[in-house]
Scaffold this motif. Structure first.
Motif, PDB file in Angstrom:
ATOM      1  N   ARG A 205     -23.269   3.227 -30.770  1.00  0.00           N
ATOM      2  CA  ARG A 205     -23.581   4.634 -31.053  1.00  0.00           C
ATOM      3  C   ARG A 205     -24.443   5.243 -29.957  1.00  0.00           C
ATOM      4  O   ARG A 205     -24.211   6.370 -29.522  1.00  0.00           O
ATOM      5  N   GLN A 206     -25.452   4.489 -29.498  1.00  0.00           N
ATOM      6  CA  GLN A 206     -26.325   5.003 -28.439  1.00  0.00           C
ATOM      7  C   GLN A 206     -25.521   5.297 -27.173  1.00  0.00           C
ATOM      8  O   GLN A 206     -25.727   6.319 -26.526  1.00  0.00           O
ATOM      9  N   TRP A 207     -24.607   4.390 -26.830  1.00  0.00           N
ATOM     10  CA  TRP A 207     -23.803   4.589 -25.626  1.00  0.00           C
ATOM     11  C   TRP A 207     -22.845   5.767 -25.800  1.00  0.00           C
ATOM     12  O   TRP A 207     -22.767   6.639 -24.945  1.00  0.00           O
ATOM     13  N   GLU A 208     -22.106   5.780 -26.902  1.00  0.00           N
ATOM     14  CA  GLU A 208     -21.110   6.833 -27.107  1.00  0.00           C
ATOM     15  C   GLU A 208     -21.746   8.222 -27.277  1.00  0.00           C
ATOM     16  O   GLU A 208     -21.217   9.207 -26.767  1.00  0.00           O
ATOM     17  N   ASP A 209     -22.844   8.275 -27.987  1.00  0.00           N
ATOM     18  CA  ASP A 209     -23.441   9.571 -28.304  1.00  0.00           C
ATOM     19  C   ASP A 209     -24.333  10.116 -27.194  1.00  0.00           C
ATOM     20  O   ASP A 209     -24.444  11.326 -27.024  1.00  0.00           O
ATOM     21  N   HIS A 210     -24.989   9.219 -26.440  1.00  0.00           N
ATOM     22  CA  HIS A 210     -25.994   9.679 -25.485  1.00  0.00           C
ATOM     23  C   HIS A 210     -25.887   9.040 -24.091  1.00  0.00           C
ATOM     24  O   HIS A 210     -26.672   9.400 -23.214  1.00  0.00           O
ATOM     25  N   GLY A 211     -25.004   8.064 -23.897  1.00  0.00           N
ATOM     26  CA  GLY A 211     -24.931   7.375 -22.605  1.00  0.00           C
ATOM     27  C   GLY A 211     -26.173   6.548 -22.319  1.00  0.00           C
ATOM     28  O   GLY A 211     -26.578   6.378 -21.171  1.00  0.00           O
ATOM     29  N   VAL A 212     -26.775   6.016 -23.385  1.00  0.00           N
ATOM     30  CA  VAL A 212     -28.055   5.318 -23.302  1.00  0.00           C
ATOM     31  C   VAL A 212     -27.862   3.807 -23.421  1.00  0.00           C
ATOM     32  O   VAL A 212     -27.046   3.337 -24.210  1.00  0.00           O
ATOM     33  N   ILE A 213     -28.630   3.064 -22.620  1.00  0.00           N
ATOM     34  CA  ILE A 213     -28.727   1.610 -22.774  1.00  0.00           C
ATOM     35  C   ILE A 213     -30.190   1.320 -23.069  1.00  0.00           C
ATOM     36  O   ILE A 213     -31.075   1.688 -22.285  1.00  0.00           O
TER      37      ILE A 213
END
Length: 129
Positions: free
Chosen positions: A69-77
């Protein structure tokens, strides 16, 4: 995120790729040098194009859902993910040097691991406010 529908043969191929990526990610839980999160994110991408049900299940997963979800929604690792990737790449390099693997192995780890770490560490750690 909505995508243009894939033709049926491609949808099947992408679904199989998602299942394979999920399997590799699950194996990565027990194999130290095989990362889990990138394969689950790849599986989510495949499922987002081939199976809405599997995509929803992966996003809701107790173990992988947050990273997906973090990757898909915000591009976050997450910082935890970044530190884990760094640890396992360095551990792989040290292992390959310690056990005298062929010279191309540590070189490959430096090249591909370095590229991977450059990507990982240039992603945001938290969503922008």
């Amino acid at each position: 995120m909505k995508h243009k529908p894939l033709p049926e043969p491609w949808k099947t191929i992408v679904f199989v790729a998602g299942m394979a990526s999920t399997l590799i990610g699950l194996i990565g839980i027990t194999v130290p040098v095989l990362p889990t999160a990138p394969f689950m994110i790849l599986a989510a991408l495949c499922f987002s194009r081939s199976s809405e049900a599997f995509h929803r299940r992966l996003r809701a997963s107790k173990w992988f859902g947050k990273a997906v979800r973090q990757w898909e929604d915000h591009g976050v690792i997450s910082l935890h993910g970044k530190l884990g990737a760094t640890f396992f790449i360095l551990a792989s390099l040290i292992y390959s040097l310690w056990f005298k693997t062929p010279k191309w192995v540590p070189l490959a780890i430096i090249i591909f691991g370095g590229a991977g770490l450059a990507f990982v560490w240039t992603r945001p750690t938290k969503p922008r406010s």
